[in-house]
Design a protein around this motif. Structure first.
Motif: not given
Length: 327
Positions: A315-327
């Motif tokens: 879960g942390m990696h999945i959402f970490g990736y999504l947040l990374e895309k928003q930056e």
């Protein structure tokens, strides 16, 4: 299976597979997330008890949908225990679960599976929405390495030879909701599970492939930690990706999440001897040639003496990736 979550500027995340309860659990454990509709676009398994329901009521199989509903419910634990309860008798009820019977009854009352699922979702206080791939009673077919043609998932997985390819006896018509869910996705996750009988059955429907091609969302694959006998014997991480890409359309796998942790030697021997499953080797060089991004971590955990993915890390990696895309 598809699930949609919202973070920040509302990216939409969808999971595609038959049995993605672990990834659903991983997402549920991430603090600060806001749930949005959950959608399931997975063709079902064809076990013996499910076959009986299919034959009598002419509806798609419901066993895996039951498990998704159970994973997503926010009702009392006892209610879900009852929902998953399996009868052990000498009567015709033997092997059936209460949840499968409830789903069948709800579908009969409402007139179709989608409405039946929606009705039960309200009863069990589901956090999102579940939508089947199709209302058709689909039958999975398997062409084996020895040339044999096998009908039905249960019989395919029990066959003595390896699977060469899978297809449907008749082309299913996907629900509009399933197609739209994929088209609107910001991230499409192909979750861990048996490739030929859990993931690829979602990819052998032309309309679904076209929806993935049209979607702006990237395709992420969460790779298995062990091989599946008769399906992925001897497979490395790159082999899993290559097989999935054969069934995908123009849009291939963009991101892969793979395990780099060591599996306990005793457990590895037990899986090898009892289940003919071996650890999946992470061949980094070949894998990096196939995908835009490789995410690795030690996902190994043991629950009830069974090898499992660490759902918190997933879960942390999945959402970490999504947040990374928003930056």
């Amino acid at each position: 299976m598809l699930r949609n979550y919202t973070i920040g500027s509302d990216p939409e995340l969808f999971l595609i597979n038959k049995k993605t309860g672990k990834v659903v659990s991983a997402i549920d454990k991430i603090p600060g997330t806001k749930d949005a509709p959950y959608k399931d676009d997975m063709p079902e398994g064809f076990g013996l008890q499910t076959d009986n329901i299919l034959a009598e009521f002419n509806i798609p199989a419901v066993g895996d949908i039951r498990r998704v509903l159970a994973a997503m419910s926010e009702t009392e634990p006892l209610v879900m225990e009852l929902f998953n309860y399996r009868f052990h008798t000498t009567s015709n009820l033997d092997g059936h679960t209460i949840g499968n019977l409830l789903l069948t009854a709800s579908s009969e009352i409402t007139g179709n599976l989608s409405d039946g699922i929606e009705a039960l979702s309200k009863v069990f206080n589901l956090k999102g929405k579940v939508v089947p791939l199709t209302e058709d009673n689909v039958v999975l077919m398997g062409e084996m390495e020895d040339g044999s043609i096998i009908e039905g998932e249960h019989h395919i997985t029990q066959y003595k030879d390896k699977i060469k390819r899978v297809y449907y006896k008749e082309e299913p018509t996907p629900t509009k909701a399933a197609v739209k869910a994929i088209e609107d996705a910001d991230l499409i996750i192909l979750s861990m599970g048996s490739l030929f009988t859990s993931i690829i059955p979602n990819l052998i429907c032309d309309e679904i492939i076209h929806a993935i091609d049209r979607s702006k969302g990237e395709v992420m694959y969460v790779c298995n930690m062990v091989t599946q006998p008769g399906e992925t014997d001897g497979f490395k991480v790159s082999d899993h990706i290559k097989l999935l890409n054969q069934y995908l359309g123009e849009h291939k796998v963009d991101i892969v999440m793979a395990n780099n942790g060591m599996i306990d030697e005793e457990m590895a021997r037990r899986y090898e001897s009892l289940e003919q499953k071996d650890p999946v080797e992470l061949d980094r060089k070949e894998t990096r040639l196939l995908v835009r991004k490789l995410i690795v971590d030690n996902f190994v955990t043991v629950k009830n003496n069974l090898l499992r993915h660490n759902v918190m890390k997933l879960g942390m990696h999945i959402f970490g990736y999504l947040l990374e895309k928003q930056e």
